[in-house]
Scaffold this motif. Sequence first.
Motif, PDB file in Angstrom:
ATOM      1  N   PHE A 102      29.357  -0.081 -28.303  1.00 54.76           N
ATOM      2  CA  PHE A 102      30.243   0.670 -29.184  1.00 54.76           C
ATOM      3  C   PHE A 102      29.531   1.903 -29.756  1.00 54.76           C
ATOM      4  O   PHE A 102      28.694   1.794 -30.650  1.00 54.76           O
ATOM      5  N   ALA A 103      29.911   3.045 -29.217  1.00 54.27           N
ATOM      6  CA  ALA A 103      29.249   4.297 -29.582  1.00 54.27           C
ATOM      7  C   ALA A 103      29.303   4.618 -31.083  1.00 54.27           C
ATOM      8  O   ALA A 103      28.305   5.061 -31.645  1.00 54.27           O
ATOM      9  N   PRO A 104      30.445   4.419 -31.777  1.00 55.36           N
ATOM     10  CA  PRO A 104      30.473   4.753 -33.211  1.00 55.36           C
ATOM     11  C   PRO A 104      29.432   3.990 -34.026  1.00 55.36           C
ATOM     12  O   PRO A 104      28.866   4.538 -34.979  1.00 55.36           O
ATOM     13  N   LEU A 105      29.171   2.734 -33.655  1.00 54.39           N
ATOM     14  CA  LEU A 105      28.141   1.957 -34.356  1.00 54.39           C
ATOM     15  C   LEU A 105      26.753   2.494 -34.030  1.00 54.39           C
ATOM     16  O   LEU A 105      25.899   2.626 -34.913  1.00 54.39           O
ATOM     17  N   ARG A 106      26.525   2.806 -32.760  1.00 57.58           N
ATOM     18  CA  ARG A 106      25.205   3.301 -32.333  1.00 57.58           C
ATOM     19  C   ARG A 106      24.891   4.640 -32.992  1.00 57.58           C
ATOM     20  O   ARG A 106      23.740   4.927 -33.319  1.00 57.58           O
ATOM     21  N   ARG A 107      25.922   5.438 -33.215  1.00 60.33           N
ATOM     22  CA  ARG A 107      25.711   6.758 -33.801  1.00 60.33           C
ATOM     23  C   ARG A 107      25.153   6.669 -35.224  1.00 60.33           C
ATOM     24  O   ARG A 107      24.464   7.581 -35.689  1.00 60.33           O
ATOM     25  N   LEU A 108      25.416   5.569 -35.918  1.00 58.58           N
ATOM     26  CA  LEU A 108      24.904   5.394 -37.279  1.00 58.58           C
ATOM     27  C   LEU A 108      23.378   5.375 -37.314  1.00 58.58           C
ATOM     28  O   LEU A 108      22.767   5.693 -38.333  1.00 58.58           O
ATOM     29  N   PHE A 109      22.774   5.011 -36.188  1.00 54.83           N
ATOM     30  CA  PHE A 109      21.311   4.864 -36.144  1.00 54.83           C
ATOM     31  C   PHE A 109      20.641   5.924 -35.271  1.00 54.83           C
ATOM     32  O   PHE A 109      19.422   5.873 -35.075  1.00 54.83           O
ATOM     33  N   ALA A 110      21.419   6.862 -34.750  1.00 57.09           N
ATOM     34  CA  ALA A 110      20.850   7.945 -33.941  1.00 57.09           C
ATOM     35  C   ALA A 110      20.480   9.107 -34.854  1.00 57.09           C
ATOM     36  O   ALA A 110      21.302   9.574 -35.640  1.00 57.09           O
ATOM     37  N   ARG A 157      18.926   4.645 -26.527  1.00 57.32           N
ATOM     38  CA  ARG A 157      18.513   3.235 -26.516  1.00 57.32           C
ATOM     39  C   ARG A 157      17.640   2.901 -27.733  1.00 57.32           C
ATOM     40  O   ARG A 157      17.674   1.787 -28.248  1.00 57.32           O
ATOM     41  N   HIS A 158      16.847   3.874 -28.173  1.00 57.69           N
ATOM     42  CA  HIS A 158      16.024   3.657 -29.362  1.00 57.69           C
ATOM     43  C   HIS A 158      16.894   3.351 -30.573  1.00 57.69           C
ATOM     44  O   HIS A 158      16.572   2.468 -31.383  1.00 57.69           O
ATOM     45  N   ALA A 159      18.022   4.041 -30.687  1.00 55.13           N
ATOM     46  CA  ALA A 159      18.930   3.803 -31.811  1.00 55.13           C
ATOM     47  C   ALA A 159      19.506   2.393 -31.754  1.00 55.13           C
ATOM     48  O   ALA A 159      19.689   1.749 -32.804  1.00 55.13           O
ATOM     49  N   SER A 160      19.791   1.902 -30.557  1.00 57.26           N
ATOM     50  CA  SER A 160      20.318   0.536 -30.416  1.00 57.26           C
ATOM     51  C   SER A 160      19.297  -0.498 -30.880  1.00 57.26           C
ATOM     52  O   SER A 160      19.633  -1.469 -31.556  1.00 57.26           O
ATOM     53  N   VAL A 161      18.036  -0.271 -30.506  1.00 53.75           N
ATOM     54  CA  VAL A 161      16.979  -1.214 -30.884  1.00 53.75           C
ATOM     55  C   VAL A 161      16.739  -1.179 -32.400  1.00 53.75           C
ATOM     56  O   VAL A 161      16.673  -2.212 -33.061  1.00 53.75           O
TER      57      VAL A 161
END
Length: 211
Positions: A93-101, A45-49
């Motif tokens: 969308f997991a692929p987008l979220r992974r960019l910020f994880a 969730r931190h990556a999403s924010v």
Amino acid sequence: MEHSPVRKLLTEAGQRQVEARIKAAEAGTSGEIVVMVVEESSRYRHASVVGALFSSMIVAVAVGHFQGGDGMWHFLGVFVPLFIVFHELLVRFAPLRRLFARKGDMADAVGKASLAAFYAKGINGTEAATGVLIYISLFEHMVRVVADKGINEKVDPDAWPELVGGIVQGIRSGEAAAALSEAIDRCGELLSRHFPIREGDRNELSNQIRY
């Protein structure tokens, strides 16, 4: 099973191949091998924010520049709706979220989730403490091996990174079934040296891939 993470990794034939190799590997050892595939080990969730803040701020500044808008209220009027939209996109969308994880966060999440799965699925409950979990987390592109205490007392821990590396490489090259099969064969060899098949041995854990 049709929409399970297993189907993202293996065809139906590939799944049958892997499960057959588990059965074959366990024919020579009292150890138990379990393969588990999950979508992701955390929601991050931190990556999403962070991703939504970063993306909406850049776009809001660009819009303000081209529209000639000035002042905080104009900026917030653009920024807030964009933040909501970007946040929803990253959550969905997991692929987008992974960019910020962050890689460290992903490694930590996979480590904790694989250990939790080891106990939740009862892999720690074999008679001689000889269960081993091959845990594959698709979002993070990571694999972990968790072995019970009976195995850890006799099998060199340095044997697992090589096995993990082979699986990761195989998945990246589109040969997941072959890589997993090879890893299971190797795991069976390691276990049979220290835990040969015993008279009256039974299959304590299902050979079916978990998810």
